[in-house]
Structures are given as C-alpha cells and as structure tokens.
Scaffold this motif. Sequence first.
Motif, short mmCIF file in Angstrom:
data_model
loop_
_atom_site.label_atom_id
_atom_site.label_comp_id
_atom_site.label_asym_id
_atom_site.label_seq_id
_atom_site.Cartn_x
_atom_site.Cartn_y
_atom_site.Cartn_z
N MET A 1 3.85 -5.05 -1.21
CA MET A 1 2.72 -5.05 -0.17
C MET A 1 1.79 -4.49 -0.70
O MET A 1 0.99 -4.83 -1.82
N HIS A 2 0.41 -5.92 0.06
CA HIS A 2 -0.54 -5.40 -0.42
C HIS A 2 -1.79 -4.94 0.11
O HIS A 2 -1.73 -4.10 0.99
N ALA A 474 5.08 3.98 -13.71
CA ALA A 474 5.35 4.49 -14.71
C ALA A 474 4.34 5.70 -14.21
O ALA A 474 5.28 6.96 -14.37
N LEU A 475 3.40 5.78 -14.35
CA LEU A 475 1.98 6.49 -13.77
C LEU A 475 2.46 7.13 -12.28
O LEU A 475 2.42 8.41 -12.49
N TYR A 476 2.61 6.64 -11.25
CA TYR A 476 3.10 7.18 -10.65
C TYR A 476 4.45 6.25 -9.69
O TYR A 476 4.57 6.47 -9.17
N PRO A 477 5.44 7.52 -9.74
CA PRO A 477 6.47 6.98 -9.48
C PRO A 477 7.39 7.46 -7.97
O PRO A 477 8.68 6.79 -8.10
N ALA A 478 6.47 7.60 -7.99
CA ALA A 478 6.34 8.74 -6.51
C ALA A 478 6.88 8.21 -5.42
O ALA A 478 6.45 7.76 -4.25
N ASP A 479 5.38 7.04 -5.64
CA ASP A 479 4.37 6.15 -4.51
C ASP A 479 5.30 4.63 -4.27
O ASP A 479 5.78 3.54 -5.59
N ALA A 480 5.70 4.83 -3.05
CA ALA A 480 6.73 3.69 -2.68
C ALA A 480 5.73 2.03 -3.24
O ALA A 480 6.85 1.23 -2.92
N ASN A 481 4.53 2.64 -2.77
CA ASN A 481 3.84 1.02 -2.77
C ASN A 481 3.87 0.34 -4.45
O ASN A 481 3.93 -0.81 -4.88
N ALA A 482 3.36 1.12 -5.31
CA ALA A 482 3.79 1.04 -6.53
C ALA A 482 5.12 -0.21 -6.90
O ALA A 482 4.96 -0.64 -8.04
N TRP A 483 6.38 0.75 -6.65
CA TRP A 483 7.47 -0.32 -6.30
C TRP A 483 7.79 -1.24 -5.86
O TRP A 483 7.67 -2.84 -6.07
N ASP A 484 6.79 -1.35 -4.41
CA ASP A 484 7.09 -2.50 -4.06
C ASP A 484 6.05 -3.35 -4.37
O ASP A 484 6.73 -4.47 -4.96
N SER A 485 5.13 -3.04 -4.77
CA SER A 485 4.02 -4.00 -5.34
C SER A 485 4.89 -5.26 -6.85
O SER A 485 4.59 -6.07 -7.10
N LEU A 486 5.52 -3.75 -7.74
CA LEU A 486 6.45 -4.07 -9.06
C LEU A 486 7.24 -5.30 -7.90
O LEU A 486 7.81 -6.26 -9.12
N ASP A 510 10.24 5.13 0.87
CA ASP A 510 10.21 5.14 2.01
C ASP A 510 10.53 4.15 2.86
O ASP A 510 10.45 2.89 2.86
N ALA A 511 11.48 5.12 3.71
CA ALA A 511 12.53 4.84 4.07
C ALA A 511 11.58 3.26 5.74
O ALA A 511 12.95 2.34 6.01
N ASN A 512 10.77 3.56 5.75
CA ASN A 512 9.89 3.00 6.47
C ASN A 512 9.06 1.26 6.33
O ASN A 512 8.23 1.08 6.83
N ASN A 513 9.67 1.26 5.21
CA ASN A 513 8.85 0.79 4.63
C ASN A 513 9.18 -1.35 4.91
O ASN A 513 10.57 -1.28 4.47
N ALA A 514 8.57 -1.92 5.59
CA ALA A 514 9.04 -3.00 6.37
C ALA A 514 9.37 -3.95 6.07
O ALA A 514 9.68 -4.71 5.42
N ASN A 515 7.89 -4.46 4.47
CA ASN A 515 7.92 -5.18 3.84
C ASN A 515 9.17 -5.10 2.77
O ASN A 515 9.73 -6.60 2.59
N ALA A 516 9.39 -3.51 2.28
CA ALA A 516 10.39 -4.37 1.65
C ALA A 516 12.04 -4.70 1.89
O ALA A 516 12.51 -4.94 1.63
N LYS A 517 12.03 -4.07 3.21
CA LYS A 517 13.66 -4.58 3.73
C LYS A 517 13.66 -5.96 3.66
O LYS A 517 14.47 -6.54 4.18
#
Length: 525
Positions: A1-2, A474-486, A510-517
């Motif tokens: 996610m950009h 690893a630093l921000y495991p609760a951040d949905a965007n960090a995992w999306d970018s990875l 983040d269940a509303n993450n349209a990009n991940a879907k």
Amino acid sequence: MHMIDRALRSIASSALLSSLALAHLATAAPARAQAQAPAQQAPLLAPETVMLTIDMGPGEPPLAVTLAELMQVFRVPGMSIAVVKDNRIAFSASFGVTEAGGTTPVTPATLFQAASISKPVAAMGALWLVERGKLSLDADVNTQLKGWKLPESPLAATRKVTLRRLMSHNAGLNVHGFAGYAQGVPVPGIEQILDGKPPANSPAVRVTVEPGTQCIYSGGGVTIEGLMIRDAAGQPFEDFMAARVLRPAGMTSSSFAQSLPPELAARAASGTGPDGAITPGKWHVYPELAPDGLWTTAEDLARLGIEVSLSREGKANHVLSQAMTREMLTPHCPDDSGKPGGIGLGFGVGYGGHPGQFRHNGANEGFQSLMFMDADKGWGIALLGNSDSFSSIYERIMKVVGDAQGWQYQARQPREGDLLLVIAARRGLDAALAHYDRTRNGKDDPSVLNLLGYRLLRQNQVADALRVFERNAALYPADANAWDSLGEAHARAGNRKAAIRNYRRSLALDANNANAKRQLEKLER
C-alpha cells in the motif's frame, strides 16, 4: 500500500558535473550546469553546492551532500531554475540532461511539463473572461456551460457549484488528479473525461460533498473550468490561453498544446520514472488542459510570477487588473489548520503569516515542478525537473537559495525517509538503518521506513527494500500498512507464499484494507 547548508559555493557557469557519477546508478549520464547571471555575480547554485549536511553520530564524520549527488540519489536527469529578485529574473540555471541516459544538456530554453501549475495559469484566463463579463465567479456553472452540464445533485440543491469554488477547490467535486495518456493510445475529449466514459481513464466528475463546505483538491473541477473557458471564449482553450495569458505575460516558450509545435517539441525534456527509466513515449498527453496541460520553461514560469506580483500593485496588468489580481490572491478556502492562508483563485496563498506569498507545485508522469513568489518583497523561484522524484530536491534548492537571499517563508524540512535514502546511497543501507535507530528516540512512526522501502523498491533495489520493510514490520507489528508493504515487496521479488502470508497479516489487523484484498485475489488464483 503506497503512502506515499552550508554557504553556497561559486563555480564558473557551464561547469561539467564531473562529480555526478555514482557507480550503482546505471542510468546516470554526463550533465552540465548552464548558469546565467551578471558577470560580476557568482551563480547562486552549482552542482558542487552543498544542499544538506547530515549528522551521522558520535565518531562519524558528517555527511555533506551536493546538488549533483542529490540528483543521482533521486534519479533526476535534469532540472531548470529561475530566481526572481526585485521582480526581475536575477539568475537562471540548468543542470543535467533532457533525457535519462542521454547527452543533450538541459538549457534555460528546455521545456518541461508544469503539471498542476497549469491550474493558476488557467485561472488567470478564466478571470480575464470574468473581467469582460463573459463569465461569472458566483453563478451556477450550469447556467454558463453551453453544451455539457454537471449532473444535478441533491448535495448542490442550495449551495451551487460556481467558478469561484472550482478555482479554490471548494466546489465539493471529486477526481483529485489525472494520469494522462501514453503516446499512441486513444485520447478522450473533455466531455468524455468529465463523464468518465471510454477512452477516459478517470472517474466521472461529480458533486460528492456540499459545495462551499470543504476544501477538496479537485483537478476534475478545474477541468470543468477549462470547458467554461472554451465555451465563453468561443475558441480552443489552448489558443485562447496563448493569446490572452501566455503571450501577454511574456511566456513566449510556453503552450497548452499537447501536440507541441515542432520548434517547442525539439526543446522538450523527456519524463523519468522513479527507477530512472525514460517515460514510455517520452511523456504522457494530458487532454485535461486546464489542470495539467502546460508546457513551459523555468524563466517563463518566473515571468508569470512577476506578472502576478506586479499586477497586484498595479504595475503590470497585462492580463488582469489590480483589483482582480488581489481577488485572485485572497484566500477563498481557508487553511483547515486555522492558520492564516489558504487557497486563492488558483494559487495557494498567504501561508506562514506572509500574505503576499503565493505558490503552486505540480506532478505529471515523469515531471515535477514548483513556483513560489512573494509579491510583498518581489522575490520568487521557479523549478522544473524531468523526474517523478524531483520534489525531494526542489524544496532543498529553495531553502539553500532562500537562505542565501535572506528570504522569509515557511520552509519545509526534508522527509526523514528521504534522508535515509541519501545515507543509504552514500554510505550503505546498514548506515541508514543505524541512523534511523539512533534518531528514532522512541517515536512510533512506521511511515519513515515505509517511505525508504518504497523509494528503494521503485528504484528496483528489491533486496534492500525487503530488508527495510521487514525491519519496519518487526518494529511496528500492529501496523497493517507495514505488513501490506512487506507483502508488496515479496510479490515484487517473486516470493508468492511470503506475499500471501504478509497480506493476510495486514488484513487481520485491518479488515478494510482494500489493497490487501485485491492483491490476495490475484495471488491466490
């Protein structure tokens, strides 16, 4: 996610950018700086000018970064600058080449796409028509459009969409910006663009918020403004603008034509992507002329700023009267932070407690730009570059030049992620990550490494991007965007299973993450 100074040093004009070769940048080309200034003055800017100095911590020498090195780091093949003092062009210079990998130097005569700086220029054309009674600032636009009409909306039942609101991004319309069209593909007409009909590649322009209630930047709204200009003028937009704005303002090397005349096309720079590659076809075509269509030079943009600055004082007025110029530079949609300033009729105006200051920037495919003027002091700057990453440089140039000139304005600091990219390019990724760890000071801001990761990914440094995104997750495991970018980085690297795993992790947060879907649908087919 950009998610998306040292003192200036002088050199002779036309100095070779001999320091401009970093081994890992394969797209780099020899470049020359061509400066124009009175013989008794030293150039304000040179390739060797130190643009920033980064403290690297105890026991490490500071990192001094020059303009030439910044151009390399951010894959900017060429740029042009014009500096205004006492409402005259005091200095102009050009650096680099017109095309990535090429050898043709940028000169002050090189044309670039000005992108969204087209908007205040178009506003001057509309205001010229207002002064002659051919358009109204405050009437419903549908009473002035001759063919196409903006579909009625209950949101606009009481407050109407008006020209004033279109120009100040206060009309409640959608469509922030446009992607343009690659060379050789079908190009839509303005009515097709406004209705989102093929071959248009953007949504229909419609009322989405009650007009007059919010500042919502809308290139779509300015496209309607362009249609109003065409209808009222009774001639093609680009012809009207040339006759009534560009030529009277002294902009003799500028045009809204998308099929440039041969003499101008021969001087046009080619766009450059974030990876340093030439934009396919050299540049995109923008039939959305009013918001995005201007081709120009830095000196011509400076002349525009001078025209507006002097007209405000009743000393030029080749396009607009003093009263109308002052109306143009009055905030009509306020800064939502509550601070002075806001959006005038085309320009951003009066920020930082400086009522005479007006500015606009722009970004088209492969080009970025900035124009900034202070009508109270008569100073200003115009900057054009043929790169999607030029914005990471132009604010530094303005800071260095502004400090040397004693300008007072609200300076913008470099983004931390961009500083890390500079460190990574000069001293390696380990040094950049160590710098981040040392300066983070407990701040929870995953956007810093996210920006660094995407800069690297877009420069095709995929392995380094993966390291950065992994550190961020690893630093921000609760951040949905960090995992999306990875997940995106793993997909780019061809690691399908890892990409799926990380997108799922993001979606769980983040269940509303349209990009991940969307990405999971593609990867799990």
